[in-house]
Motif scaffolding. Structure first.
Motif, short mmCIF file in Angstrom:
data_model
loop_
_atom_site.label_atom_id
_atom_site.label_comp_id
_atom_site.label_asym_id
_atom_site.label_seq_id
_atom_site.Cartn_x
_atom_site.Cartn_y
_atom_site.Cartn_z
N ALA A 35 71.56 -49.03 10.04
CA ALA A 35 70.62 -48.81 11.15
C ALA A 35 70.70 -47.38 11.65
O ALA A 35 69.67 -46.76 11.95
N ARG A 36 71.89 -46.84 11.73
CA ARG A 36 72.05 -45.45 12.18
C ARG A 36 71.39 -44.48 11.20
O ARG A 36 70.76 -43.51 11.61
N VAL A 37 71.55 -44.74 9.92
CA VAL A 37 70.92 -43.89 8.89
C VAL A 37 69.40 -43.99 9.01
O VAL A 37 68.70 -42.98 8.91
N GLN A 38 68.89 -45.19 9.23
CA GLN A 38 67.45 -45.36 9.36
C GLN A 38 66.91 -44.62 10.58
O GLN A 38 65.85 -44.00 10.51
N VAL A 39 67.62 -44.69 11.70
CA VAL A 39 67.18 -43.98 12.90
C VAL A 39 67.17 -42.48 12.65
O VAL A 39 66.22 -41.78 13.01
N ALA A 40 68.22 -41.98 12.02
CA ALA A 40 68.27 -40.55 11.72
C ALA A 40 67.10 -40.14 10.84
O ALA A 40 66.48 -39.09 11.07
N ALA A 41 66.76 -40.96 9.86
CA ALA A 41 65.63 -40.65 8.98
C ALA A 41 64.31 -40.68 9.74
O ALA A 41 63.45 -39.81 9.55
N MET A 42 64.14 -41.67 10.62
CA MET A 42 62.92 -41.74 11.41
C MET A 42 62.81 -40.55 12.36
O MET A 42 61.72 -39.99 12.54
N GLU A 43 63.93 -40.16 12.96
CA GLU A 43 63.92 -39.00 13.86
C GLU A 43 63.54 -37.74 13.09
O GLU A 43 62.76 -36.91 13.58
N GLU A 44 64.09 -37.59 11.91
CA GLU A 44 63.78 -36.43 11.07
C GLU A 44 62.30 -36.42 10.70
O GLU A 44 61.64 -35.38 10.76
N GLU A 45 61.79 -37.58 10.31
CA GLU A 45 60.37 -37.68 9.96
C GLU A 45 59.50 -37.32 11.16
O GLU A 45 58.52 -36.59 11.04
N TRP A 46 59.87 -37.84 12.35
CA TRP A 46 59.09 -37.55 13.54
C TRP A 46 59.09 -36.04 13.84
O TRP A 46 58.05 -35.46 14.14
N LEU A 47 60.25 -35.41 13.73
CA LEU A 47 60.34 -33.97 13.97
C LEU A 47 59.47 -33.18 13.00
O LEU A 47 58.78 -32.24 13.40
N GLU A 48 59.50 -33.56 11.74
CA GLU A 48 58.67 -32.88 10.74
C GLU A 48 57.19 -33.04 11.05
O GLU A 48 56.43 -32.07 10.98
N LEU A 49 56.80 -34.25 11.42
CA LEU A 49 55.40 -34.50 11.75
C LEU A 49 54.99 -33.74 13.01
O LEU A 49 53.88 -33.20 13.08
N GLU A 50 55.87 -33.70 13.97
CA GLU A 50 55.58 -32.97 15.21
C GLU A 50 55.42 -31.48 14.94
O GLU A 50 54.51 -30.84 15.48
N MET A 51 56.27 -30.93 14.09
CA MET A 51 56.15 -29.51 13.75
C MET A 51 54.83 -29.24 13.02
O MET A 51 54.16 -28.24 13.28
N LEU A 52 54.45 -30.13 12.12
CA LEU A 52 53.16 -29.98 11.42
C LEU A 52 52.00 -30.05 12.39
O LEU A 52 51.05 -29.27 12.30
N ARG A 53 52.07 -30.97 13.33
CA ARG A 53 51.00 -31.10 14.32
C ARG A 53 50.89 -29.83 15.13
O ARG A 53 49.79 -29.32 15.37
N GLU A 54 52.02 -29.29 15.57
CA GLU A 54 52.01 -28.06 16.36
C GLU A 54 51.43 -26.90 15.55
O GLU A 54 50.69 -26.07 16.10
N GLU A 55 51.77 -26.84 14.27
CA GLU A 55 51.22 -25.77 13.40
C GLU A 55 49.71 -25.89 13.29
O GLU A 55 49.00 -24.89 13.34
N MET A 56 49.24 -27.11 13.14
CA MET A 56 47.80 -27.33 12.98
C MET A 56 47.05 -27.02 14.28
O MET A 56 45.92 -26.53 14.25
N GLU A 57 47.66 -27.31 15.42
CA GLU A 57 47.01 -27.08 16.68
C GLU A 57 47.13 -25.62 17.15
O GLU A 57 46.30 -25.14 17.88
N GLY A 58 48.23 -24.97 16.73
CA GLY A 58 48.51 -23.62 17.20
C GLY A 58 47.95 -22.60 16.30
O GLY A 58 47.65 -21.49 16.50
#
Length: 70
Positions: free
Chosen positions: A47-70
Motif C-alpha cells: 500500500a505504501r508503494v502504491q501511494v508513493a507511485a500515485m503521488e509521483e504520478e500526480w506530481l508529474e501530471l500537475e507539472m505537465l498541466r502547469e507547463e501547458m497552462e504557463g
C-alpha cells in the motif's frame, strides 16, 4: 481525468494504510498469529508503494498541466 481523481485515491489508500498500521500496532498480534502479522506487514508495504507511485504520478501530471497552462 487522473489529475482530479488521484487525490481521492491517495486519500483512500492512506486510510487503508492507517488501518493496517493500527492492526500492526497491537503488540500481541505477532505472538498470537505470526502469519497474519506477516501478511498485514506485506499488505502495508504494498500500500505504501502504491501511494508513493500515485503521488509521483500526480506530481508529474500537475507539472505537465502547469507547463501547458504557463
Amino acid at each position: 481525468f487522473a489529475l482530479e481523481s488521484l487525490p481521492a485515491k491517495i486519500a483512500e489508500a492512506e486510510k487503508a494504510i492507517a488501518a493496517l498500521e493500527a492492526k500492526l500496532a497491537d503488540p500481541t498480534v505477532f505472538s498470537r498469529d505470526p502469519a497474519t502479522f506477516n501478511k498485514t506487514a506485506a499488505e502495508l508495504e504494498k500500500a505504501r508503494v502504491q501511494v508513493a507511485a500515485m503521488e509521483e504520478e500526480w506530481l508529474e501530471l500537475e507539472m505537465l498541466r502547469e507547463e501547458m497552462e504557463g
